[in-house]
Scaffold this motif. Structure first.
Motif, PDB file in Angstrom:
ATOM      1  N   PRO A   6      45.257  38.599  42.418  1.00  7.78           N
ATOM      2  CA  PRO A   6      43.916  38.038  42.214  1.00  7.78           C
ATOM      3  C   PRO A   6      42.819  38.818  42.937  1.00  7.78           C
ATOM      4  CG  PRO A   6      45.369  36.466  43.326  1.00  7.78           C
ATOM      5  CD  PRO A   6      46.151  37.708  43.109  1.00  7.78           C
ATOM      6  N   LEU A   7      41.694  38.945  42.255  1.00  8.23           N
ATOM      7  CA  LEU A   7      40.489  39.565  42.809  1.00  8.23           C
ATOM      8  C   LEU A   7      39.415  38.486  42.895  1.00  8.23           C
ATOM      9  CD1 LEU A   7      40.243  42.678  40.443  1.00  8.23           C
ATOM     10  CD2 LEU A   7      41.327  42.572  42.702  1.00  8.23           C
ATOM     11  N   THR A   8      38.708  38.440  43.999  1.00  3.82           N
ATOM     12  CA  THR A   8      37.576  37.519  44.105  1.00  3.82           C
ATOM     13  C   THR A   8      36.311  38.315  43.827  1.00  3.82           C
ATOM     14  OG1 THR A   8      38.737  36.153  45.717  1.00  3.82           O
ATOM     15  CG2 THR A   8      36.337  35.899  45.580  1.00  3.82           C
ATOM     16  N   ILE A   9      35.575  37.868  42.838  1.00  5.49           N
ATOM     17  CA  ILE A   9      34.350  38.531  42.420  1.00  5.49           C
ATOM     18  C   ILE A   9      33.165  37.674  42.854  1.00  5.49           C
ATOM     19  CG2 ILE A   9      33.059  39.453  40.445  1.00  5.49           C
ATOM     20  CD1 ILE A   9      35.779  40.808  40.884  1.00  5.49           C
ATOM     21  N   HIS A  10      32.183  38.312  43.506  1.00  4.38           N
ATOM     22  CA  HIS A  10      30.942  37.648  43.903  1.00  4.38           C
ATOM     23  C   HIS A  10      29.840  38.172  42.983  1.00  4.38           C
ATOM     24  CE1 HIS A  10      32.493  35.936  47.668  1.00  4.38           C
ATOM     25  NE2 HIS A  10      33.266  36.993  47.671  1.00  4.38           N
ATOM     26  N   ALA A  70      33.992  46.900  41.825  1.00  8.19           N
ATOM     27  CA  ALA A  70      33.863  47.568  43.123  1.00  8.19           C
ATOM     28  C   ALA A  70      32.612  48.433  43.169  1.00  8.19           C
ATOM     29  CB  ALA A  70      35.111  48.403  43.411  1.00  8.19           C
ATOM     30  N   GLN A  71      32.329  49.158  42.096  1.00  6.35           N
ATOM     31  CA  GLN A  71      31.151  50.031  42.057  1.00  6.35           C
ATOM     32  C   GLN A  71      29.853  49.245  42.191  1.00  6.35           C
ATOM     33  OE1 GLN A  71      31.251  52.569  38.606  1.00  6.35           O
ATOM     34  NE2 GLN A  71      32.738  53.956  39.522  1.00  6.35           N
ATOM     35  N   GLU A  76      35.322  41.330  46.448  1.00  5.81           N
ATOM     36  CA  GLU A  76      35.548  40.910  47.839  1.00  5.81           C
ATOM     37  C   GLU A  76      36.678  41.741  48.413  1.00  5.81           C
ATOM     38  OE1 GLU A  76      37.639  37.083  49.534  1.00  5.81           O
ATOM     39  OE2 GLU A  76      35.540  36.652  49.054  1.00  5.81           O
ATOM     40  N   HIS A  77      36.452  42.269  49.607  1.00  4.91           N
ATOM     41  CA  HIS A  77      37.483  43.058  50.262  1.00  4.91           C
ATOM     42  C   HIS A  77      38.392  42.115  51.019  1.00  4.91           C
ATOM     43  CE1 HIS A  77      35.625  46.806  49.151  1.00  4.91           C
ATOM     44  NE2 HIS A  77      34.468  46.295  49.514  1.00  4.91           N
TER      45      HIS A  77
END
Length: 100
Positions: A6-10, A70-71, A76-77
């Motif tokens: 999972p990636l958390t996107i803001h 990411a770009q 979220e890191h």
């Protein structure tokens, strides 16, 4: 269980979303990004659509999505997982008190 970690996107509007599948990525691409005109975003959108239609490998589309997020500074890191932290703790103990 999801196919990808999972990636958390803001998003640019302050909202967040956890993305762990191509279906999630497609929804996330429709949300508020800083720019939907960047080459990385456009490539991700195309590849996610292609993966949905079965003409692109999902792993490639998900990687493109992650790169675009990411770009734009939306990703979220995350720190190390709980399992990795436990493994690090165990391996640091293995050297202590062992016979030489």
């Amino acid at each position: 269980m999801s196919r990808f970690l999972p990636l958390t996107i803001h998003f640019a509007n302050g909202r967040t979303m956890v993305v762990s599948s191509i279906a999630d990525a497609k929804i996330a691409l429709g949300r508020t990004w800083k720019s939907k005109d960047t080459p990385a975003y456009l490539k991700a959108a195309r590849l996610v659509e292609d993966a949905t239609n079965g003409i692109c490998r999902p792993a490639i589309a998900f990687a493109a999505f992650k790169k675009a997020a990411a770009q734009q500074g939306l990703l979220e890191h995350a720190g190390p997982s709980a399992a990795l932290s436990m493994l690090d703790g165990l391996s640091s103990l293995s050297g202590k008190g062992s016979p030489k």
